[in-house]
Design a protein around this motif. Sequence first.
Motif: not given
Lengths: 249, 156, 259
Positions: A159, A163, A186
Amino acid sequence: MIFDGVDIDIPRGKVTAIMGPSGTGKTTLLRMIGGQLRPRAGRVMVDGQDVHALRRGELYALRKRMGMLFQSGALLTDLNVYDNVAFPLREHTELPESMIRDLVLMKLEAVGLRGARDMMPSELSGGMARRVALARAIALDPMMIMYDEPFTGLDPISKGAVVELIHKINTALGVTSIIVSHDVRETTAISDYIYVLSDGKVVGQGTPQALMESDSPWVRQFMQGLPDGPVPFHYPASDYAADLLAGQG
Amino acid sequence: MKQSTTLEIMVGVFVALGLAALFMLAMKVSNISALNDEDGYLVKVHFENVGGLKVRSAVTVAGVRVGRVESIDFDEKLLEARVTLKIKRDVRLPSDSSASIFTAGLLGEQYVGLEPGGADTYLKEGDVIALGQSALILEQIIGRVLFSKAAEGGTQ
Amino acid sequence: MLTWLAHLGRAGLSFFERLGRGHLFLLQVLAGMPGLLLRPRLVIQQIYSVGVLSLVIIVVSGLFVGMVLGLQGYNTLADFGAAESLGVMVALSLVRELGPVVAALLFGGRAGSALTAEIGLMKATEQLSGMEMMAVDPLRRVIAPRFVAGFIAMPLLAAIFSAVGVIGGYFVGVGLLGVDDGAFWSQMQARVDLYDDVMNGVIKSVAFGFVATWIAVYEGYDAVPTAEGVSRATTRTVVHTALAVLGLDFVLTALMFGE
């Protein structure tokens, strides 16, 4: 009806996020921007062109300038990582194979997967698949990239990587980014502006900071992930006590 | 790219196999040789009854196939069947040859058998074979046999 | 009663809607075909997966069908003292009927279902949608090559089936049951006609190839994009292919042989 009076401006070169709970038609919105779905009323303008008034050839020309990152990655399962990234280049350009190789390796290097070029999509983890898909989406150097739930179902490390990549691509290539997501943390970290959708309406908009401090109870519930609020915890049902007693009959 | 060349070879083998199979069906299974005698001359012959003769049935001389039946129609003047035979160009037959319709085996297919005559001239395009022996019709033979048996029985 | 009629009407309408969509789909695929001439590699790749991979089942089935025809035919023909006609019987049955029909049924089961599953899965995993967004028309890039490949592969498979079947019949008839070698072939050659029998068989297999591939790619493209939808589409492909092939076979046979 999925949307009602939705008016969204997406400024060039910025990261715009569209947020909202599952099932509010965020993906539908992206598909309309890409011209895959046709709205019954209303217009979608991209770069001064009305997407749904375009002829087929013009629409395809426009799509070459759009990249889209699907939730599942949508990698072609019968091609390896290298060929997947090379796919749009081979389809749309007459470049010699040596130049395609350089371009593919550059894109793969950008997402950190140059070493995985010979792997098949089935061998990739979810995060890797998404990064390959991202490399493919930027293969033709598009003016705009749409991300459909880019963070869903990834482990925290992947993740973080995604990002970072979205942010990097946006600043380095100067592309317009549209993120559709319900991952608040995020999305707020990289967005310049956020629209919050619910029941086909825009219920809130503003910079991440402004939304976090919003006084709308609905927006607050969504942004802070509260279990109960304007969106009730309980699905509408008849009276609990009466329901229990009815079974004893 | 190396695995795609083996793939191409496999596809090549497959297509070659398919064509070979078609070739075998054409050459080994069917009568393609009969089609090579397109080049031939036509002669006519009349029969009272052609029985089960069909277009493309064989035409033989002394049991050797020399041609095939080109067409069968009805001659309104003579009230007979008119059969056109196509005979291979290099087969020359005396002009007084005769034709009969035979059956290959008891229930087999019918064909035209030519019996060469003794004339000095040869059949050529458009000629008519004078003698045409009709097909044996099984029912007629049986009928005839039964009739003669009955007649014998009657005289005794 | 009225609701029953309404159900019937709805079923009829949806049937014709599907039929119409199927034809529109076919037109779009056909429109995408000229582009393939520039990229034969796409078709070659699909001939591999449709044709080469079906070869084993076609050859093995053809051999066994031919051998069974040899055995059965011999028993029947020997009663009439016509065992020499075994070659004719085996060859005619295979070339006219069994070759194209059984090959098409096997094709539907092996290659057709695989096509449907593959395309359906590509749809379910958003690969087709992804291609569209990359400005690549999946009808041209994915469907058209598969369609052409099936169309090319099917007549070849049927021919291989028939040829192998004749050889199987030969093994049993001549090798096992002692039918005369010469009579087997000569009677066959005398009675099997290149145009009436072999060509008509080829025409049939071309027609079946067209229909079977069309059904397979359409079912895949039209599948509900979920695991369940794809599995249903695959089943439908096999069933519809079998029905379409057998029905079409009757029509074609009536046109070709029913004087």
